[in-house]
Write a protein that holds these residues in place. Structure first.
Motif, short mmCIF file in Angstrom:
data_model
loop_
_atom_site.label_atom_id
_atom_site.label_comp_id
_atom_site.label_asym_id
_atom_site.label_seq_id
_atom_site.Cartn_x
_atom_site.Cartn_y
_atom_site.Cartn_z
N LEU A 77 -0.61 -2.36 -10.16
CA LEU A 77 -1.78 -1.82 -9.46
C LEU A 77 -3.00 -1.80 -10.38
CD1 LEU A 77 -0.14 1.18 -7.54
CD2 LEU A 77 -1.20 -0.85 -6.51
N ILE A 78 -2.80 -1.36 -11.61
CA ILE A 78 -3.91 -1.31 -12.57
C ILE A 78 -4.47 -2.70 -12.82
CG2 ILE A 78 -4.51 -0.84 -14.98
CD1 ILE A 78 -2.55 1.55 -14.83
N ASP A 79 -3.60 -3.69 -12.99
CA ASP A 79 -4.05 -5.06 -13.21
C ASP A 79 -4.88 -5.57 -12.04
OD1 ASP A 79 -2.85 -5.16 -15.68
OD2 ASP A 79 -1.06 -6.25 -14.98
N GLY A 80 -4.41 -5.31 -10.82
CA GLY A 80 -5.13 -5.75 -9.63
C GLY A 80 -6.49 -5.07 -9.48
N LEU A 81 -6.52 -3.77 -9.75
CA LEU A 81 -7.76 -3.01 -9.64
C LEU A 81 -8.76 -3.43 -10.71
CD1 LEU A 81 -6.11 0.42 -8.88
CD2 LEU A 81 -7.57 -0.86 -7.30
N TYR A 82 -8.25 -3.71 -11.90
CA TYR A 82 -9.11 -4.17 -12.99
C TYR A 82 -9.77 -5.50 -12.60
CZ TYR A 82 -10.55 -5.75 -17.66
OH TYR A 82 -11.26 -6.21 -18.74
N SER A 83 -9.00 -6.39 -11.98
CA SER A 83 -9.52 -7.68 -11.54
C SER A 83 -10.57 -7.51 -10.43
CB SER A 83 -8.40 -8.58 -11.04
OG SER A 83 -7.46 -8.84 -12.06
N SER A 84 -10.48 -6.40 -9.71
CA SER A 84 -11.43 -6.13 -8.63
C SER A 84 -12.71 -5.45 -9.12
CB SER A 84 -10.77 -5.26 -7.55
OG SER A 84 -9.65 -5.92 -7.00
N ASN A 85 -12.78 -5.24 -10.44
CA ASN A 85 -13.99 -4.68 -11.06
C ASN A 85 -14.31 -3.25 -10.62
OD1 ASN A 85 -14.72 -6.98 -12.65
ND2 ASN A 85 -15.46 -7.97 -10.79
N VAL A 86 -13.27 -2.43 -10.40
CA VAL A 86 -13.56 -1.02 -10.13
C VAL A 86 -14.21 -0.41 -11.37
CG1 VAL A 86 -11.69 -0.76 -8.46
CG2 VAL A 86 -11.27 -0.25 -10.88
N MET A 130 -8.25 -1.39 -22.64
CA MET A 130 -8.99 -2.43 -21.93
C MET A 130 -10.44 -2.02 -21.68
SD MET A 130 -5.92 -3.33 -19.25
CE MET A 130 -6.89 -4.16 -18.02
N GLY A 131 -10.75 -0.76 -22.00
CA GLY A 131 -12.11 -0.28 -21.82
C GLY A 131 -12.38 0.34 -20.47
N ILE A 132 -11.34 0.54 -19.67
CA ILE A 132 -11.51 1.15 -18.35
C ILE A 132 -11.77 2.64 -18.51
CG2 ILE A 132 -10.36 1.67 -16.16
CD1 ILE A 132 -8.74 -0.87 -16.53
N LYS A 133 -12.78 3.16 -17.83
CA LYS A 133 -13.04 4.60 -17.81
C LYS A 133 -11.89 5.26 -17.05
CE LYS A 133 -17.00 4.03 -19.87
NZ LYS A 133 -17.14 4.37 -21.29
N LEU A 134 -11.28 6.26 -17.67
CA LEU A 134 -10.00 6.76 -17.16
C LEU A 134 -9.88 8.27 -17.29
CD1 LEU A 134 -7.09 5.98 -16.20
CD2 LEU A 134 -6.51 5.70 -18.62
N VAL A 135 -9.36 8.90 -16.23
CA VAL A 135 -9.03 10.33 -16.23
C VAL A 135 -7.59 10.48 -15.75
CG1 VAL A 135 -9.49 12.58 -15.17
CG2 VAL A 135 -11.41 11.11 -15.84
N LEU A 136 -6.79 11.25 -16.49
CA LEU A 136 -5.42 11.54 -16.07
C LEU A 136 -5.43 12.83 -15.24
CD1 LEU A 136 -3.35 10.74 -19.28
CD2 LEU A 136 -3.91 9.24 -17.35
N MET A 137 -4.64 12.84 -14.18
CA MET A 137 -4.63 13.98 -13.27
C MET A 137 -3.21 14.50 -13.05
SD MET A 137 -6.06 14.13 -9.35
CE MET A 137 -4.92 12.87 -8.76
N ASP A 138 -3.05 15.80 -13.09
CA ASP A 138 -1.82 16.52 -12.75
C ASP A 138 -0.73 16.39 -13.80
OD1 ASP A 138 -0.03 18.02 -11.02
OD2 ASP A 138 0.99 16.12 -10.65
N ARG A 139 -0.58 15.23 -14.41
CA ARG A 139 0.49 15.00 -15.38
C ARG A 139 -0.09 14.54 -16.71
NH1 ARG A 139 4.24 11.44 -11.35
NH2 ARG A 139 4.62 13.04 -9.76
N LEU A 140 0.52 14.97 -17.78
CA LEU A 140 0.07 14.61 -19.12
C LEU A 140 1.08 13.67 -19.77
CD1 LEU A 140 -1.10 18.15 -20.29
CD2 LEU A 140 -2.41 16.39 -19.09
N LEU A 141 0.62 12.87 -20.70
CA LEU A 141 1.49 11.93 -21.40
C LEU A 141 1.38 12.16 -22.90
CD1 LEU A 141 0.71 8.66 -19.40
CD2 LEU A 141 2.80 10.04 -19.27
N PRO A 142 2.52 12.24 -23.61
CA PRO A 142 2.49 12.48 -25.06
C PRO A 142 1.79 11.34 -25.80
CG PRO A 142 4.70 11.84 -24.33
CD PRO A 142 3.90 12.09 -23.10
N GLY A 143 0.97 11.72 -26.79
CA GLY A 143 0.29 10.74 -27.60
C GLY A 143 -1.00 10.20 -27.00
#
Length: 332
Positions: free
Chosen positions: A117-126, A147-160
């Motif tokens: 999904l991320i690859d497809g959305l990146y190709s769509s220039n979101v 990849m330089g995508i502006k990103l916000v994580l929601m509800d769940r956190l990831l270590p590191g």
């Protein structure tokens, strides 16, 4: 008939193409007026011309010119889940007010699908993404950030990945809140029933419950079930927990709480007569059940609006800090 262009609008209003662009891209202030250095009478001529010609801006071309498409993507595990569906409604409304279009996707708790999904959305220039990540998706999310995508994580956190702005509930506090509720009700042994998953929100709720239960002298037994177990599995688990002396049940996720309630009814358990019961997240079932089911709530409105505002700040070059939301005890 050819599609009207911005030049047609400019000719109809008797102004330059640049001025038309300025009016169409201006935000409206609290008083409803356009926030741009154009006389009100001139702006009205432009807007009248837009209406008369039924002009529709070419968003893709405009996005390419300014380097922004005014489109963002939101990836959640399951958009049909009430919690995420409610967030989506508030988020989309906040985005619409700022002129953004939102693309919603479901990862189905699959790291491979999330990556695709991320690859497809990146190709769509979101312009950016808001992601409620799957368990074990650290590598995929890290790659997305790199990849330089502006990103916000929601509800769940990831270590590191603490450097990526995030918005999440204080799940440790939510678990502790549940333990204190049972202590107030005089319960001494609690069966915690949840899905066996590495999702940070669930793990933190359980850990918060365990810590506070130990401090309060409450005995607790955590029962992990395969994800999306059916009602029969819940019946069997609840029956065993009650036979082992539990006088209360805590379900730290909405899906499990609803299935647990159906299983408890099928077993003929009286709530709160035979056993105390505490669910998680707002749910219509909790409201119509008699008596109503107490639960711990998290504000989907705050999740939706704040996650979009955080991403918008990133897109506009402002500093963004992670946010922690407060759990709410609903004693209905």
């Amino acid at each position: 008939m050819n599609r009207p262009t911005i030049k047609d609008v400019a000719n109809r209003a008797g102004v330059s193409v640049g001025l038309v662009s300025m009016v169409l891209n201006a935000k409206r202030g609290a008083n409803g007026k356009l926030d741009c250095p154009v006389k009100e009478e001139t702006a009205r001529k432009v807007l009248d011309a837009v209406r008369e010609l039924d002009y529709k801006a070419n968003r893709q071309a405009a996005g390419l010119r300014r380097g922004r498409m005014k489109t963002i993507a939101v990836i959640v595990p399951d958009i049909s889940n009430k919690f995420f569906a409610d967030i989506a409604g508030h988020l989309e409304e906040a985005a619409f007010r700022e002129g953004y279009t939102v693309i919603f996707c479901s990862s189905s708790e699959s790291v491979e699908r999330l990556s695709a999904l991320i690859d497809g959305l990146y190709s769509s220039n979101v312009d950016g993404m808001i992601i409620a990540p799957s368990a074990d998706s650290e590598q995929v999310v890290r790659k997305t950030a790199e990849m330089g995508i502006k990103l916000v994580l929601m509800d769940r956190l990831l270590p590191g990945l603490e450097a990526i702005p995030s918005i999440a509930l204080d799940n440790i506090k939510a678990g502790a809140m549940a333990a204190r509720n049972f202590a107030r009700n005089g319960r001494s042994k609690v069966g915690v029933i949840c899905y066996d998953t590495l999702i940070s929100s669930l793990r933190d709720r359980i850990e918060g419950f365990r810590q506070e239960a130990a401090r309060l002298g409450i005995d607790c037994c955590v029962n992990f079930l395969p994800y999306n177990s059916d009602t029969q599995v819940f019946k069997s688990t609840i029956s065993t927990v009650v036979e082992n002396g539990a006088d209360a049940l805590f379900f730290p996720s909405n899906n499990a709480a609803v299935k647990g309630l159906a299983a408890a009814n099928a077993l003929g358990l009286s709530i709160p007569g035979n056993i105390d019961y505490l669910g998680f997240d707002d749910c219509d079932v909790f409201e119509v059940y008699s008596p109503k089911i107490p639960h711990i709530s998290q504000s989907t409105k705050e999740f939706g609006i704040e996650s979009f505002n955080m991403l918008l700040d990133l897109l506009e070059g402002r500093e963004v800090n992670s946010k922690v939301l407060e759990p709410i005890f609903v004693n209905v």
